[in-house]
Design a protein around this motif. Structure first.
Motif, short mmCIF file in Angstrom:
data_model
loop_
_atom_site.label_atom_id
_atom_site.label_comp_id
_atom_site.label_asym_id
_atom_site.label_seq_id
_atom_site.Cartn_x
_atom_site.Cartn_y
_atom_site.Cartn_z
N GLU A 194 0.62 -1.23 0.02
CA GLU A 194 0.03 0.13 -0.02
C GLU A 194 1.08 1.10 -0.14
OE1 GLU A 194 -3.04 2.29 3.02
OE2 GLU A 194 -2.57 0.41 3.42
N ASP A 247 2.13 2.11 -3.40
CA ASP A 247 0.97 2.44 -4.21
C ASP A 247 0.99 3.97 -3.93
OD1 ASP A 247 0.65 0.25 -5.73
OD2 ASP A 247 -1.06 -0.39 -4.25
N LYS A 292 3.60 6.02 -5.48
CA LYS A 292 3.43 6.50 -6.75
C LYS A 292 2.38 7.32 -7.04
CE LYS A 292 4.34 1.42 -8.15
NZ LYS A 292 3.46 0.40 -8.79
N THR A 293 1.54 7.54 -6.21
CA THR A 293 0.42 8.71 -6.11
C THR A 293 0.92 9.86 -5.84
OG1 THR A 293 -1.45 6.98 -5.77
CG2 THR A 293 -1.88 9.27 -5.39
N GLU A 346 9.41 -0.67 -9.14
CA GLU A 346 8.23 -0.21 -9.05
C GLU A 346 7.91 1.22 -9.30
OE1 GLU A 346 5.32 -1.68 -8.30
OE2 GLU A 346 5.71 -3.75 -7.89
#
Length: 405
Positions: A86, A89, A92-93, A224
């Motif tokens: 999480e 992610d 990245k956001t 990633e």
């Protein structure tokens, strides 16, 4: 070089007005109030940009947020435990949101538990000012006798262990408390000293993670996030370990040129690079700073220019933060290499030919001594360092020096 200044936000004792008067061209900042692992929203990013854009009287500062330091990597990501997927992610956001607001350069580190470590935050030097210092004997006394980490003595030379026992025996209770607070001041997100039990809990979570495993976790993280950064036209730049050798039994994987080779080769992208910190890497005698700049030049995206004086031979060593033109790093030779790389980039037509730098740390002098500001970030001391660095940059860029761009 693009002259920048680190700013910790509205609570920073160095104001936007002060930065403007220092003549800096851009600002290095972060959303320190956002919990590590959470998303940096566009609204919060815009709020920090607005704070930087205004002076105390409400007029335009002419300054902008140009470098992010740091978008922190959570301990869960480093350990690949808990909410690590999480958090990736969310990272990245956050990159997406930062890019949408025009930010391109992102400094971060992959140090486990401690972001930086010093035993003294106000060590008095010969001219009467103060600086941060790492004393190997004091650190061993903390690790063996205050923290009482299992097996701690095995990680030090026998002479250091003996000296630490003598040092601890003569240490006042006040100094023991101060030493513990100084060492744990480098815990990310910590504004107060942590208890030894809390520190030991952090360390226990890394018991099964050696350097190779931590490096594998780092590469997995880069695999990633780097494609996202590359798509967005961003530059990720990893800061080295500070200091650049193992502490508290924790693995260190970004302490030498070879460490950078292994990671940058594993994820070979122009979006993944180095924050060259001459002070952190310079605490090891086997790190040749001009040579490191020369080798990694195309992927050096950010510069921390500071100097340290190594007080003892070998690695690990005691050291203290020197004046920017003092210490063991040849700053003139280093800046000459930077200017050569900038000229090369400009000839190639690279838009990032001007590498952002900031005067890192500095000694507390003059009014700094009464300010009680952020450790390592004095206003006057950094201003003096910036002036010295600016002078070298201007001199070396002059046509008579042959390095003009």
């Amino acid at each position: 070089m693009r002259q920048t200044w680190r700013w910790f936000g509205p609570r920073d004792l160095t104001s936007v007005d002060d930065m403007r008067q220092a003549g800096v061209e851009g600002v290095v900042s972060a959303l320190h109030h956002v919990p590590t692992g959470a998303v940096w929203t566009k609204d919060e990013i815009a709020r920090r940009q607005a704070e930087i854009s205004r002076m105390k009287d409400g007029s335009s500062s002419g300054l902008a947020w140009e470098v992010v330091e740091s978008l922190p990597v959570s301990e869960d990501i480093k350990k690949q435990k808990g909410s690590w997927r999480e958090h990736i992610d969310n990272y990245k956001t956050s990159l997406e949101n930062l890019a949408a607001q025009g930010l391109e350069t992102i400094c971060y580190n992959f140090m486990p538990v401690l972001d930086w470590t010093r035993t003294d935050l106000a060590f008095r030097v010969a001219h009467g000012g103060t600086c941060m210092r790492f004393d190997l004997i004091d650190f061993a006394a903390f690790d063996i006798h205050i923290l009482k980490r299992k097996g701690a003595a095995e990680g030090f030379d026998a002479k250091v262990v003996e000296a630490a026992a003598q040092r601890f025996a003569g240490m006042s209770e006040a100094r023991k408390v101060e030493l513990a607070a100084n060492v744990t001041a480098g815990l990310p997100g910590s504004t107060e000293s942590m208890s030894t039990a809390e520190v030991l809990q952090h360390l226990d979570e890394y018991a099964a993670i050696d350097a190779e495993r931590l490096r594998a976790h780092f590469v997995a993280f880069l695999e990633e996030v780097t494609p996202v950064a590359e798509r967005l036209g961003m530059r990720l730049c990893c800061h080295p370990d500070d200091p650049p050798f193992p502490l508290l039994g924790l693995p260190r994987i970004m302490s030498t040129a070879d460490d950078y080779r292994r990671v940058l080769d594993a994820v070979n992208s122009p979006a993944s690079g180095m924050t060259l910190c001459s002070g952190s890497l310079g605490a090891r005698p086997d790190n040749d700073m001009p040579a490191i700049m020369r080798e990694f030049a195309p992927r050096v995206h950010f510069l921390h220019l500071r100097n340290v004086t190594r007080e003892t031979p070998g690695t690990p060593a005691s050291f203290h933060e020197a004046e920017h033109l003092g210490g063991h790093t040849d700053m003139v030779a280093l800046i000459a290499e930077v200017l050569r790389e900038e000229a090369r980039r400009k000839a190639e037509g690279r838009t990032d030919h001007q590498i952002p730098m900031r005067p890192d740390h500095g000694q507390d002098i003059v009014d700094d001594l009464g300010r009680r500001g952020q450790p390592g970030y004095p206003t006057i001391g950094r201003l003096k360092g910036l002036a010295e660095l600016r002078g070298m940059m201007v001199a070396l860029s002059h046509p008579v020096a042959g390095l003009g761009q």
